[in-house]
Design an enzyme around this catalytic site. Structure first.
Site, short mmCIF file in Angstrom:
data_model
loop_
_atom_site.label_atom_id
_atom_site.label_comp_id
_atom_site.label_asym_id
_atom_site.label_seq_id
_atom_site.Cartn_x
_atom_site.Cartn_y
_atom_site.Cartn_z
N HIS A 55 -7.16 -7.22 13.30
CA HIS A 55 -7.24 -8.69 13.24
C HIS A 55 -7.26 -9.36 14.62
CE1 HIS A 55 -6.20 -7.91 9.07
NE2 HIS A 55 -5.09 -7.34 9.44
N SER A 78 -12.43 -7.40 14.49
CA SER A 78 -11.39 -7.68 13.50
C SER A 78 -11.50 -6.66 12.39
CB SER A 78 -11.59 -9.08 12.93
OG SER A 78 -10.39 -9.80 12.95
N SER A 83 -9.93 -12.84 9.19
CA SER A 83 -8.67 -12.89 9.94
C SER A 83 -8.81 -13.29 11.40
CB SER A 83 -7.97 -11.52 9.85
OG SER A 83 -8.75 -10.53 10.49
N ASP A 141 -6.64 -0.48 12.16
CA ASP A 141 -5.75 -1.18 11.24
C ASP A 141 -6.41 -1.17 9.86
OD1 ASP A 141 -4.19 -2.88 9.73
OD2 ASP A 141 -4.17 -4.52 11.18
N GLU A 203 -2.33 1.30 12.37
CA GLU A 203 -1.36 0.21 12.26
C GLU A 203 -0.68 0.10 10.90
OE1 GLU A 203 -0.44 -1.99 14.54
OE2 GLU A 203 0.25 -3.77 13.46
N ASN A 228 2.53 2.72 11.71
CA ASN A 228 3.19 1.97 10.64
C ASN A 228 4.61 2.47 10.39
OD1 ASN A 228 2.98 0.01 8.31
ND2 ASN A 228 3.55 1.88 7.23
N LYS A 233 8.11 -0.88 13.35
CA LYS A 233 6.90 -1.48 12.80
C LYS A 233 7.15 -1.87 11.35
CE LYS A 233 2.68 -2.32 11.27
NZ LYS A 233 2.43 -2.66 9.86
N ASP A 237 7.53 -5.78 11.00
CA ASP A 237 6.25 -6.47 10.76
C ASP A 237 6.02 -6.65 9.26
OD1 ASP A 237 3.44 -6.27 9.95
OD2 ASP A 237 2.88 -5.77 11.99
N ASN A 238 6.05 -5.56 8.51
CA ASN A 238 5.74 -5.63 7.09
C ASN A 238 6.73 -6.54 6.36
OD1 ASN A 238 4.49 -3.44 8.33
ND2 ASN A 238 4.35 -2.25 6.45
N CYS A 242 5.83 -10.67 7.08
CA CYS A 242 5.35 -11.27 5.83
C CYS A 242 6.29 -12.35 5.33
CB CYS A 242 5.14 -10.19 4.76
SG CYS A 242 3.71 -9.13 5.13
N HIS A 348 -3.48 -4.81 2.12
CA HIS A 348 -4.56 -4.69 3.11
C HIS A 348 -5.95 -4.95 2.56
CE1 HIS A 348 -6.12 -3.66 7.04
NE2 HIS A 348 -7.12 -3.07 6.40
N HIS A 401 1.07 -12.78 11.35
CA HIS A 401 2.47 -12.75 11.80
C HIS A 401 2.61 -13.40 13.17
CE1 HIS A 401 2.82 -10.22 8.45
NE2 HIS A 401 3.07 -9.06 9.02
N SER A 409 5.33 -4.26 16.79
CA SER A 409 4.25 -3.42 16.28
C SER A 409 3.35 -2.95 17.41
CB SER A 409 3.39 -4.20 15.28
OG SER A 409 4.20 -4.77 14.29
N GLN A 413 2.03 0.50 19.16
CA GLN A 413 0.61 0.83 19.32
C GLN A 413 0.31 1.29 20.74
OE1 GLN A 413 -1.99 1.41 17.68
NE2 GLN A 413 -1.95 0.30 15.74
P1 NAI Z 1 4.94 0.08 0.45
O1 NAI Z 1 4.43 1.39 0.02
O2 NAI Z 1 6.25 0.00 1.17
O3 NAI Z 1 5.04 -0.93 -0.79
C1 NAI Z 1 4.10 -1.03 -1.81
C2 NAI Z 1 4.89 -1.04 -3.13
O4 NAI Z 1 4.01 -1.34 -4.20
C3 NAI Z 1 5.55 0.30 -3.42
O5 NAI Z 1 6.95 0.14 -3.59
C4 NAI Z 1 4.86 0.76 -4.71
O6 NAI Z 1 5.74 1.48 -5.56
C5 NAI Z 1 4.42 -0.57 -5.31
N1 NAI Z 1 3.31 -0.43 -6.26
C6 NAI Z 1 2.25 0.42 -6.25
N2 NAI Z 1 1.47 0.23 -7.30
C7 NAI Z 1 2.01 -0.77 -8.03
C8 NAI Z 1 1.67 -1.42 -9.24
N3 NAI Z 1 0.60 -1.05 -9.93
N4 NAI Z 1 2.46 -2.44 -9.67
C9 NAI Z 1 3.57 -2.80 -8.99
N5 NAI Z 1 3.96 -2.21 -7.84
C10 NAI Z 1 3.18 -1.21 -7.36
O7 NAI Z 1 3.79 -0.56 1.36
P2 NAI Z 1 3.96 -1.84 2.31
O8 NAI Z 1 4.26 -1.38 3.68
O9 NAI Z 1 4.82 -2.83 1.66
O10 NAI Z 1 2.45 -2.34 2.35
C11 NAI Z 1 1.81 -2.88 1.21
C12 NAI Z 1 0.38 -3.32 1.58
O11 NAI Z 1 0.42 -4.38 2.53
C13 NAI Z 1 -0.45 -2.22 2.24
O12 NAI Z 1 -1.80 -2.38 1.85
C14 NAI Z 1 -0.32 -2.54 3.72
O13 NAI Z 1 -1.35 -1.98 4.47
C15 NAI Z 1 -0.33 -4.04 3.69
N6 NAI Z 1 0.28 -4.76 4.80
C16 NAI Z 1 -0.17 -6.06 4.99
C17 NAI Z 1 0.37 -6.84 5.98
C18 NAI Z 1 -0.12 -8.22 6.19
O14 NAI Z 1 0.19 -8.83 7.21
N7 NAI Z 1 -0.85 -8.80 5.27
C19 NAI Z 1 1.42 -6.33 6.89
C20 NAI Z 1 1.85 -4.99 6.57
C21 NAI Z 1 1.29 -4.25 5.57
#
Ligand code: NAI
Length: 480
Positions: A55, A78, A83, A141, A203, A228, A233, A237-238, A242, A348, A401, A409, A413
């Site tokens: 991003h 990006s 983003s 990322d 990332e 990650n 991180k 960050d997560n 968020c 993501h 963020h 984060s 990196q």
């Molecule tokens: P995580 O693995 O810690 O959490 C995801 C959760 O979703 C898990 O606990 C899993 O059991 C649950 N899950 C999976 N399938 C499901 C379903 N069908 N129904 C309900 N729950 C379900 O992963 P994290 O780190 O929380 O990341 C989640 C997503 O967010 C990833 O795609 C990651 O890349 C992205 N992300 C986005 C950010 C942003 O700024 N927008 C920042 C960091 C991560």
């Protein structure tokens, strides 16, 4: 719009504004700034050609310029079509010493609101290194850059790019088209490029997942560091990132009062935990869905109702997906939602909410309220408000963020790039996490700015709990 030279951004005249915000961000990013100071003399990234796909925000600008200060040459895109912050992209392209008339910065190919064709064109451009076969490092990322190289190598070996399946997502058709063009002009481009790539640092959760899959399948072409899963991180960050940027996105998009509303957060991982806390902080009644009994139990103990989407579909005002999984909110779900329910994703990729299915419903209409905010009207006249077309709303509707959390984060990196680039013999074609002492170092770099005073272990105490006075303080299995 002014786009000339070896870069493409929306408007170079935004560079001065971008530079002012970069200056403010630098103060909020003590991790990156102290890494700059630490490595100013030794220039560990001299000779590194880093292709970054992350991003293109103000915080990323500080990361890019840190990599440059450590000696790298860099090209950037990006990792999402919505983003980019155009003033950040302009400032990076112009560079700290350039002007819009005479840009001297890093080649950036990114603007807010790219089409999918433009997105993959940009990624391809950032991989095309003047006078070289390509980058020798990737900073990724979500794994799109890594995927393009791997698919390129696969199809070059096969001698042809396959025809897409009807079941393939629209975006994959574009990827194949991009690679078909490449193969038509150079049959070995990605194969040669991949041979020169010393490693990738990834990332996010979703990108890391892709890397482990490739390693399992035996197809990973170069070493990878999973940034990650540094504690500094994903647990920052997560979660805290968020916690900040989710409601920022909802507010900027809709300005709907969150207090008193019912919010559904799908997924209670690191991202879900931060999202739920921020919505609760605004006074929403938050409900969680989970598939993992441990995370479901955590949510329950944190005081949230945990149930299924179907169970509460008709009472929820705000839907947020955070799972990194697909098909979380279906078209059938959306049909049953309340009038003007807000629907957004912060995971993501855009496959958590079935927008394609929504668009196919009979009688459905889509109306743009403003960019990245759309009202969809169902045949019966009720509507829902979709944020960022189902792409990550904190970056599409807000600015992602804030600097301080991204400093954590991006310090990881930068350290990971230095590790892979300077210790090439020590890493195999596997996925690694940074050692704990470096994770602790990143945290340490951020304490002073917050006025944190650490207690120091005595030698006697350190011996008693079995650690060294200077750390690491926890075993690798510790979960924080
Ligand atoms: P995580 O693995 O810690 O959490 C995801 C959760 O979703 C898990 O606990 C899993 O059991 C649950 N899950 C999976 N399938 C499901 C379903 N069908 N129904 C309900 N729950 C379900 O992963 P994290 O780190 O929380 O990341 C989640 C997503 O967010 C990833 O795609 C990651 O890349 C992205 N992300 C986005 C950010 C942003 O700024 N927008 C920042 C960091 C991560």
């Amino acid at each position: 719009s002014t786009t000339t030279g070896d870069f493409k951004v929306a408007d170079l005249s935004l560079a001065a504004f971008g530079r002012k915000e970069i200056k403010l961000a630098e103060h909020e990013m003590p991790g990156l700034m102290s890494i700059r100071a630490e490595y100013a003399k030794t220039q560990p990234l001299k000779g590194a050609r880093i292709m970054g796909s992350l991003h293109m925000t103000i915080q990323t600008a500080v990361l890019i310029e840190t990599l440059v200060e450590l000696g790298a040459t860099v090209r950037w895109v990006s990792c999402n079509i919505f983003s980019t912050q155009d003033h950040a992209a302009a400032a990076v392209a112009v560079g700290p010493n350039g002007t819009p008339e005479n840009p001297q910065g890093v080649p950036v190919f990114a603007w807010k609101g790219e089409t999918l064709e433009e997105y993959w064109w940009c990624t391809d451009q950032a991989m095309s290194w003047p006078g070289e076969a390509g980058p020798n490092m990737i900073l990724d990322d979500g794994g799109d850059a890594t995927m393009l190289v791997h698919k390129g190598v696969e199809f070059e070996a096969a001698g042809a790019v396959p025809q897409p399946d009807d079941s393939d997502p629209e975006e994959y058709h574009v990827v194949l088209e991009t690679l078909r063009k490449s193969l038509a002009t150079d049959k070995q481009r990605f194969t040669t490029m991949a041979a020169g790539i010393k490693g990738v640092t990834e990332e996010t959760t979703t990108g890391v997942h892709r890397l482990y899959e490739m390693h399992k399948a035996g197809t990973l072409l170069f070493p990878a560091i999973n940034v990650n899963d540094s504690v500094t991180k994903s647990k920052f960050d997560n979660k805290y990132g968020c916690r900040h940027s989710l409601i920022d996105g909802i507010n900027r998009a809709t300005d709907t009062l969150i207090g008193g509303k019912v919010a559904l957060v799908c997924g209670y991982g690191d991202v879900g935990k931060g999202c739920a806390e921020s919505l609760r902080g605004q006074g929403a009644r938050v409900i969680i869905t989970e598939i993992d009994p441990i995370c479901a139990l955590q949510a329950a103990m944190d005081g949230y109702q945990v149930t299924t989407v179907e169970d509460v579909i008709s009472i929820v005002d705000i839907f947020v997906t955070t799972t990194g999984n697909k098909d979380i909110i279906t078209a059938a779900h959306m049909e049953q939602m309340k009038h003007q329910a807000i629907v957004g994703n912060i995971g993501h990729f855009d496959n958590e909410i079935d927008i394609a299915g929504l668009a196919k419903l009979p009688g459905i209409k889509r109306d743009e309220i403003k960019p990245q905010v759309h009202e969809w009207t169902f045949a019966d006249g009720h509507t829902i408000i979709m944020l960022s077309e189902g792409r990550l709303l904190n970056l599409g509707n807000a600015t992602g963020h804030p600097s301080f959390v991204m400093s954590n984060s991006f310090a990881n990196q930068t350290i990971a790039q230095v590790e892979l680039f300077t210790k090439q013999g020590e890493y195999d074609k596997q996925v690694y996490v940074l050692p704990k002492h470096l994770d602790e170092k990143v945290a340490r770099l951020h304490l002073d700015a917050l006025g944190v005073k650490l207690t120091e272990l005595s030698k006697d105490q350190a011996d008693y709990i079995g650690v060294a006075v200077e750390g690491p303080y926890k075993p690798d299995t510790y979960r924080y």
